[in-house]
Design a protein around this motif. Structure first.
Motif, short mmCIF file in Angstrom:
data_model
loop_
_atom_site.label_atom_id
_atom_site.label_comp_id
_atom_site.label_asym_id
_atom_site.label_seq_id
_atom_site.Cartn_x
_atom_site.Cartn_y
_atom_site.Cartn_z
N ASN A 1 -34.66 -22.28 38.02
CA ASN A 1 -34.53 -21.88 39.43
C ASN A 1 -34.88 -23.04 40.35
O ASN A 1 -34.21 -23.28 41.36
CB ASN A 1 -35.45 -20.68 39.70
N ILE B 1 -30.27 -14.70 38.27
CA ILE B 1 -30.89 -13.38 38.46
C ILE B 1 -30.29 -12.37 37.49
O ILE B 1 -31.02 -11.59 36.84
CB ILE B 1 -30.70 -12.91 39.92
N GLU B 2 -28.98 -12.38 37.36
CA GLU B 2 -28.31 -11.45 36.45
C GLU B 2 -28.77 -11.70 35.01
O GLU B 2 -29.00 -10.76 34.25
CB GLU B 2 -26.80 -11.60 36.56
N CYS C 1 -31.63 -13.02 34.07
CA CYS C 1 -33.03 -12.55 33.96
C CYS C 1 -33.06 -11.03 33.72
O CYS C 1 -33.83 -10.55 32.88
CB CYS C 1 -33.80 -12.89 35.23
N LEU C 2 -32.25 -10.31 34.45
CA LEU C 2 -32.21 -8.85 34.30
C LEU C 2 -31.69 -8.46 32.92
O LEU C 2 -32.17 -7.49 32.32
CB LEU C 2 -31.34 -8.23 35.40
N GLN D 1 -37.47 -8.85 34.67
CA GLN D 1 -37.24 -8.22 35.97
C GLN D 1 -38.12 -8.80 37.07
O GLN D 1 -37.65 -9.03 38.20
CB GLN D 1 -37.48 -6.72 35.84
N ALA E 1 -36.76 -12.07 38.15
CA ALA E 1 -35.54 -11.86 38.94
C ALA E 1 -35.89 -11.54 40.39
O ALA E 1 -35.29 -12.07 41.32
CB ALA E 1 -34.70 -10.74 38.33
N ALA F 1 -27.90 -9.81 45.36
CA ALA F 1 -28.87 -9.81 44.27
C ALA F 1 -29.47 -8.42 44.08
O ALA F 1 -29.69 -7.97 42.94
CB ALA F 1 -29.97 -10.82 44.55
#
Length: 311
Positions: free
Chosen positions: A78, A98-99, A101-102, A107, A110, A125
């Motif tokens: 990041n 972010i996607e 990480c999810l 979470q 993210a 996001a």
């Protein structure tokens, strides 16, 4: 991490180049060869699909793909994305991160990365987070995230799809009755009644599906074709060689009631259901009965292809 750094440097150095100039740029070429090998580079530029005016690869796409290789050091990635000069591309890559990480259950990380996005991009996001909460069927988290997802902004089908998935998962966790009650909340509505039943169709018999629709008539308030949809869902999730004669006729009778002009995506709902039913069995006679009722050449071809594969 060095692979990412190299791609980001290349992205920044070549961001204003046309496709033609990119394809002869020494930095772009050397980066590709370093990461993917000279053999693949030759294969790319010698391919009949190679077009000199289009870049032979996109560093931003490669960065997004590279991010998915990591299970750790995601905070460092990041920070590394701060080096991307073009703000829209930087935001796009952060959404990728972010996607990811999810998807790997990071979470909290993210949520922290969302804070690094400009306000005008945060809602995108939050929509990714909304999809995650939809799968969990957690009402409080879903409601709070929905507020941040700017439902009035396009594409609105993102929000609709997340609501549909939420109701289905909430129903599986809490039962059809409680799910129907949730549908009455302002954020959902009557159009989601059907989704309270659909996820249960795999395990329910056709007789039990009829009993539930009879017990909760509200399910068919906004979907008069609920029996046709539920029956096909049942058979589609329980593929078999053939369906008993009486049961097959019962299902076809419900499908005959579906208005042939009713749309579903780019096609007709009736055609879609008939194709789904036909592709859930291997009995050629029954498949042909489904095909005979279909109007669209596309769905007829789909069943022909299916028949060819099972013959």
């Amino acid at each position: 991490m060095k692979r990412l750094e190299l791609l980001i440097d290349t992205l920044n150095e070549t961001e204003h180049l046309s496709g033609e100039k990119f394809n002869t740029n020494s930095k772009a070429i050397s980066t590709f060869i370093t990461l993917y090998g000279e053999e693949l580079y030759k294969e790319k530029i010698e391919s009949k699909n190679f077009f000199i005016y289009n870049p032979f690869y996109y560093p931003s796409f490669c960065i997004g793909r590279e991010i998915k290789r990591y299970k750790t050091k995601l905070s460092e990635i990041n920070n590394l994305l701060n080096k991307v000069k073009q703000v829209p591309i930087r935001n796009y890559l952060r959404l990728n991160l972010i996607e990811h990480c999810l998807n790997i259950c990071e979470q909290d990380l993210a949520k922290n990365i969302i804070l690094d996005l400009p306000d005008e991009s945060k809602y995108s996001a939050h929509r990714l987070l909304l999809k995650k909460y939809a799968l969990k069927g957690n009402l409080n988290d879903f409601k709070e995230t929905l507020k941040l997802s700017k439902s009035n902004k396009s594409p609105r089908n993102d929000i609709f799809d997340s609501k549909k998935v939420f109701i289905e998962n909430y129903s599986l966790k809490n039962g059809i009755l409680k799910s129907l009650e949730i549908c009455n909340l302002k954020i959902f509505g009557e159009k989601f009644y059907t989704n309270s039943l659909i996820p249960h169709c795999k395990k329910l018999s056709i007789r039990k599906i009829d009993e539930i629709i009879e017990k909760y008539p509200i399910i068919k308030k906004n979907e008069k074709n609920i029996k046709a949809i539920a029956y096909v869902e049942h058979f589609n999730k329980n593929k078999r060689s053939s369906i008993g004669k009486l049961l097959f006729e019962k299902t076809l009778n419900e499908l005959k009631k579906v208005d042939k002009n009713l749309k579903f995506g780019d096609g007709r709902l009736k055609d879609f259901l008939l194709c789904s039913l036909g592709s859930s069995i291997t009995n050629i006679d029954q498949i042909n009965q489904c095909k005979k009722m279909i109007i669209s050449p596309f769905y007829k071809k789909e069943l022909n292809y299916y028949i060819k594969n099972i013959s």
